[in-house]
Design a protein around this motif. Sequence first.
Motif, mmCIF file in Angstrom:
data_model
loop_
_atom_site.group_PDB
_atom_site.id
_atom_site.type_symbol
_atom_site.label_atom_id
_atom_site.label_comp_id
_atom_site.label_asym_id
_atom_site.label_seq_id
_atom_site.Cartn_x
_atom_site.Cartn_y
_atom_site.Cartn_z
ATOM 1 N N TYR A 34 0.842 -1.193 0.000
ATOM 2 C CA TYR A 34 0.000 0.000 0.000
ATOM 3 C C TYR A 34 0.881 1.248 0.000
ATOM 4 O O TYR A 34 2.023 1.214 0.464
ATOM 5 C CB TYR A 34 -0.902 0.037 1.229
ATOM 6 C CG TYR A 34 -1.912 -1.084 1.325
ATOM 7 C CD1 TYR A 34 -2.492 -1.630 0.183
ATOM 8 C CD2 TYR A 34 -2.286 -1.582 2.569
ATOM 9 C CE1 TYR A 34 -3.418 -2.660 0.274
ATOM 10 C CE2 TYR A 34 -3.211 -2.607 2.675
ATOM 11 C CZ TYR A 34 -3.781 -3.145 1.523
ATOM 12 O OH TYR A 34 -4.698 -4.161 1.625
ATOM 13 N N SER A 55 -6.933 2.812 10.116
ATOM 14 C CA SER A 55 -8.035 3.070 9.189
ATOM 15 C C SER A 55 -7.747 4.288 8.316
ATOM 16 O O SER A 55 -7.996 4.271 7.105
ATOM 17 C CB SER A 55 -9.326 3.272 9.971
ATOM 18 O OG SER A 55 -10.400 3.575 9.106
ATOM 19 N N LYS A 56 -7.213 5.344 8.921
ATOM 20 C CA LYS A 56 -6.918 6.568 8.167
ATOM 21 C C LYS A 56 -5.742 6.375 7.210
ATOM 22 O O LYS A 56 -5.627 7.090 6.212
ATOM 23 C CB LYS A 56 -6.628 7.710 9.139
ATOM 24 C CG LYS A 56 -7.844 8.148 9.941
ATOM 25 C CD LYS A 56 -7.474 9.166 11.016
ATOM 26 C CE LYS A 56 -8.693 9.564 11.830
ATOM 27 N NZ LYS A 56 -8.347 10.487 12.938
ATOM 28 N N SER A 57 -4.857 5.426 7.524
ATOM 29 C CA SER A 57 -3.665 5.206 6.698
ATOM 30 C C SER A 57 -3.937 4.321 5.492
ATOM 31 O O SER A 57 -3.241 4.429 4.475
ATOM 32 C CB SER A 57 -2.561 4.560 7.542
ATOM 33 O OG SER A 57 -2.181 5.373 8.627
ATOM 34 N N LEU A 58 -4.920 3.456 5.593
ATOM 35 C CA LEU A 58 -5.186 2.512 4.510
ATOM 36 C C LEU A 58 -5.820 3.212 3.305
ATOM 37 O O LEU A 58 -6.577 4.168 3.457
ATOM 38 C CB LEU A 58 -6.130 1.404 4.987
ATOM 39 C CG LEU A 58 -5.550 0.380 5.962
ATOM 40 C CD1 LEU A 58 -6.647 -0.552 6.446
ATOM 41 C CD2 LEU A 58 -4.431 -0.413 5.301
ATOM 42 N N LEU A 60 -8.497 3.865 0.404
ATOM 43 C CA LEU A 60 -9.950 3.703 0.451
ATOM 44 C C LEU A 60 -10.401 2.384 -0.168
ATOM 45 O O LEU A 60 -11.403 1.798 0.252
ATOM 46 C CB LEU A 60 -10.626 4.872 -0.271
ATOM 47 C CG LEU A 60 -10.504 6.243 0.400
ATOM 48 C CD1 LEU A 60 -11.147 7.319 -0.482
ATOM 49 C CD2 LEU A 60 -11.144 6.223 1.778
ATOM 50 N N HIS A 62 -9.134 -0.425 0.188
ATOM 51 C CA HIS A 62 -8.911 -1.569 1.085
ATOM 52 C C HIS A 62 -9.252 -1.225 2.533
ATOM 53 O O HIS A 62 -8.738 -1.832 3.462
ATOM 54 C CB HIS A 62 -7.452 -2.036 0.993
ATOM 55 C CG HIS A 62 -7.096 -2.648 -0.318
ATOM 56 N ND1 HIS A 62 -6.821 -1.888 -1.436
ATOM 57 C CD2 HIS A 62 -7.000 -3.946 -0.707
ATOM 58 C CE1 HIS A 62 -6.547 -2.689 -2.454
ATOM 59 N NE2 HIS A 62 -6.647 -3.939 -2.045
ATOM 60 N N ASN A 63 -10.134 -0.252 2.706
ATOM 61 C CA ASN A 63 -10.473 0.198 4.053
ATOM 62 C C ASN A 63 -11.724 -0.517 4.557
ATOM 63 O O ASN A 63 -12.768 0.085 4.770
ATOM 64 C CB ASN A 63 -10.681 1.717 4.057
ATOM 65 C CG ASN A 63 -10.431 2.315 5.430
ATOM 66 O OD1 ASN A 63 -11.016 1.888 6.403
ATOM 67 N ND2 ASN A 63 -9.546 3.298 5.484
ATOM 68 N N ASN A 64 -11.608 -1.822 4.739
ATOM 69 C CA ASN A 64 -12.715 -2.620 5.266
ATOM 70 C C ASN A 64 -12.302 -3.208 6.611
ATOM 71 O O ASN A 64 -11.127 -3.224 6.973
ATOM 72 C CB ASN A 64 -13.104 -3.726 4.282
ATOM 73 C CG ASN A 64 -11.917 -4.603 3.901
ATOM 74 O OD1 ASN A 64 -11.420 -5.381 4.714
ATOM 75 N ND2 ASN A 64 -11.442 -4.459 2.652
ATOM 76 N N GLN A 67 -9.448 -5.877 6.691
ATOM 77 C CA GLN A 67 -8.102 -5.367 6.458
ATOM 78 C C GLN A 67 -7.650 -4.465 7.593
ATOM 79 O O GLN A 67 -6.463 -4.472 7.956
ATOM 80 C CB GLN A 67 -8.061 -4.601 5.127
ATOM 81 C CG GLN A 67 -6.669 -4.327 4.611
ATOM 82 C CD GLN A 67 -5.876 -5.603 4.336
ATOM 83 O OE1 GLN A 67 -6.434 -6.696 4.253
ATOM 84 N NE2 GLN A 67 -4.574 -5.460 4.217
ATOM 85 N N ILE A 68 -8.568 -3.694 8.157
ATOM 86 C CA ILE A 68 -8.216 -2.876 9.320
ATOM 87 C C ILE A 68 -7.765 -3.761 10.473
ATOM 88 O O ILE A 68 -6.752 -3.484 11.126
ATOM 89 C CB ILE A 68 -9.415 -1.990 9.742
ATOM 90 C CG1 ILE A 68 -9.687 -0.922 8.680
ATOM 91 C CG2 ILE A 68 -9.133 -1.316 11.094
ATOM 92 C CD1 ILE A 68 -10.976 -0.147 8.909
#
Length: 215
Positions: A34, A55-58, A60, A62-64, A67-68
């Motif tokens: 990423y 969450s803020k770093s991932l 969008l 893969h922001n589920n 994955q979080i």
Amino acid sequence: MKFKAVIFDLDGTLVNSLQDIADSMNIVLKNNNYPTHSYDEHQSFIGSGIRSLVSKSLPLTHNNEKQIDSCFHSMIEVYRDNCTHKTKPYDGIIELLDNLKSRDIKLSVLSNKADALTKKITSTLFPNYFDPVIGLSMEAHKKPNPFTAVEISKTLGIKPEEIMYIGDTGIDMQTANNANMFAVGVLWGYRPKEELTSNGAKYLLKNPLDLMEIL
């Protein structure tokens, strides 16, 4: 009002931990192929705990939750090994703590950082200064929920209105006011003056020893 205790936030208040946090998060992101983020970008992510940071770093895409969760656990492992490499107290903090201790003022730490990491950093950089030291164990108790701050006041046997709460974010100021404590914002941390004042800071510190003026 005579203040009998001070509760400190950790990141951005007692210590500059930005580089260790950002470096660790970027390792996790690289391991997952990423995009990484600059220190300035990471600075805006800090304040609501490591899960929120992840969450803020991932990206969008893969922001589920799955994955979080995965990256959160990876971040805890990586950061545990790197949390005191570059992290240091801000200039003047040790002198401030010595001044407060000389006045028999009780000192505590309350952070949204994971509890084990909060305790590790505090015990490494500030041995014998703080008790209790509490980080995040339950999402439901995350600041600005005042629950843990109030529990600290009970542990210390000191009324909330006799306690200063010092932090660098609007969340910290909300926590202080929600707990009926005296909200003090610091200007050397991760958030601007406007965020502190708009969230109820009653006093702002340009440097740590400014606190002695209140006392």
